[in-house]
Design a protein around this motif. Structure first.
Motif, PDB file in Angstrom:
ATOM      1  N   GLY A   7     -19.002 -15.832  -6.190  1.00 34.87           N
ATOM      2  CA  GLY A   7     -17.752 -15.162  -6.377  1.00 34.87           C
ATOM      3  C   GLY A   7     -18.134 -14.002  -7.556  1.00 34.87           C
ATOM      4  N   GLU A  42     -15.225 -13.476  -2.667  1.00 36.62           N
ATOM      5  CA  GLU A  42     -14.576 -14.515  -3.015  1.00 36.62           C
ATOM      6  C   GLU A  42     -14.500 -15.688  -1.801  1.00 36.62           C
ATOM      7  OE1 GLU A  42     -13.034 -15.278  -5.995  1.00 36.62           O
ATOM      8  OE2 GLU A  42     -14.071 -13.397  -6.558  1.00 36.62           O
ATOM      9  N   SER A  91      -9.049 -17.295  -3.570  1.00 31.32           N
ATOM     10  CA  SER A  91      -9.046 -18.388  -4.337  1.00 31.32           C
ATOM     11  C   SER A  91      -7.920 -18.500  -4.935  1.00 31.32           C
ATOM     12  CB  SER A  91     -10.023 -17.932  -5.614  1.00 31.32           C
ATOM     13  OG  SER A  91     -11.178 -17.479  -5.070  1.00 31.32           O
TER      14      SER A  91
END
Length: 289
Positions: free
Chosen positions: A99, A128, A187
């Motif tokens: 990420g 992500e 996220s």
């Protein structure tokens, strides 16, 4: 029925993995309209509907999922052959998926991950979306949950904490929020401002990497991992940790490949590096003005 080209299948994989035309357009460099037309052409060529289309994205049909499974098996076989060939040539590449902020930490400490005498290169993919390793799309990934796939191996790395950050010495009454655009907020921490303070969002970006810069410039506040916000000399927490966002993280590898010397070496070094920051990740070392 015509035989579809491998390029069309690769584009299909991007649409399937990224959930629609926008992500596939970014990944391929083609316009969303072109990607959409190519997917219609592919469906006509193979005579099956591959997607259920809606305003929220492209969802795979049963036939689409079957094609995805077949293509991922083909990719896995091709990558296995490529790795075998590279090992014979003496030059391999370890593919790491992370990420935004884990990638930032890795690049800041790259000398601890790849050393001058190493015979392998490293390819770092930043995003992500969940790291996918079951079909060898990557060699090493970082995930926020323990993998359920039977052919993956994982090591627990510790916990990650999150908090709201503002510019140091900012007014306590500032309720302006900076966020990643809702359609890009994959996220949980990126979705938090939309779920709790949507009316206060004054600016959005399409990548998390710009969030600290906007906060530092005084544009508002945002949610960040504590290991990012607490290391930034111009930011400080506003309030305490957001406990609902705390999670564990794992380093993940394909179970068959994890014993390859170059993958094991990189995974061991990444594990050592991340664990050395365990207190920062867990939010135990808040910066103070």
């Amino acid at each position: 029925m015509k035989n579809a080209s491998w390029d069309s299948y690769q584009l299909f994989l991007q649409v399937a993995r990224l959930g629609g035309l926008t992500g596939a357009s970014t990944a391929s460099g083609l316009s969303p309209a072109t990607v959409g037309r190519r997917m219609l052409d592919l469906e006509q060529e193979i005579g099956r509907a591959l997607f259920s289309r809606s305003q929220t994205g492209y969802r795979l049909t049963q036939d689409g999922q079957a094609l995805l499974d077949h293509l991922q098996e083909m990719e896995a076989a091709a990558r296995k052959v490529a790795a075998w060939r590279q090992s014979g040539e003496g030059g391999t590449t370890v593919r790491v998926t992370a990420g935004t902020w884990l990638a930032w930490l890795l690049t800041e400490n790259f000398a601890a991950i790849r050393m001058p005498g190493d015979a392998f290169a490293i390819s770092l993919t930043i995003g992500e979306a969940r790291a996918s390793l079951a079909y060898r799309e990557s060699d090493i990934g970082i995930r926020a949950f323990e993998p359920e796939e039977a052919n993956l191996a994982a090591r627990q790395l510790g916990e990650v904490a999150y908090a709201v950050y503002v510019r140091r010495n900012a007014a306590e009454t500032d309720e302006r929020w900076i966020a990643v655009a809702e359609e890009e907020a994959i996220s949980a921490y990126l979705r938090w401002p939309h779920a709790h303070s949507a009316a206060g969002i004054v600016a959005t970006v399409n990548r998390p990497r710009s969030l600290p810069d906007l906060v530092r410039a005084g544009a508002g506040k945002t949610v960040l991992p504590c290991f990012v916000g607490d290391l930034h000399p111009e930011l400080q927490r506003q309030g305490g940790e957001l406990p609902e966002l705390r999670h564990r993280q794992w380093i993940v590898m394909n179970a068959e490949d994890r014993h390859r010397p170059e993958i094991r070496t990189v995974a061991d070094r990444m594990t050592k590096l991340i664990k050395s920051y365990a207190d920062l990740f867990a939010g135990k070392r808040p910066s103070r003005g």
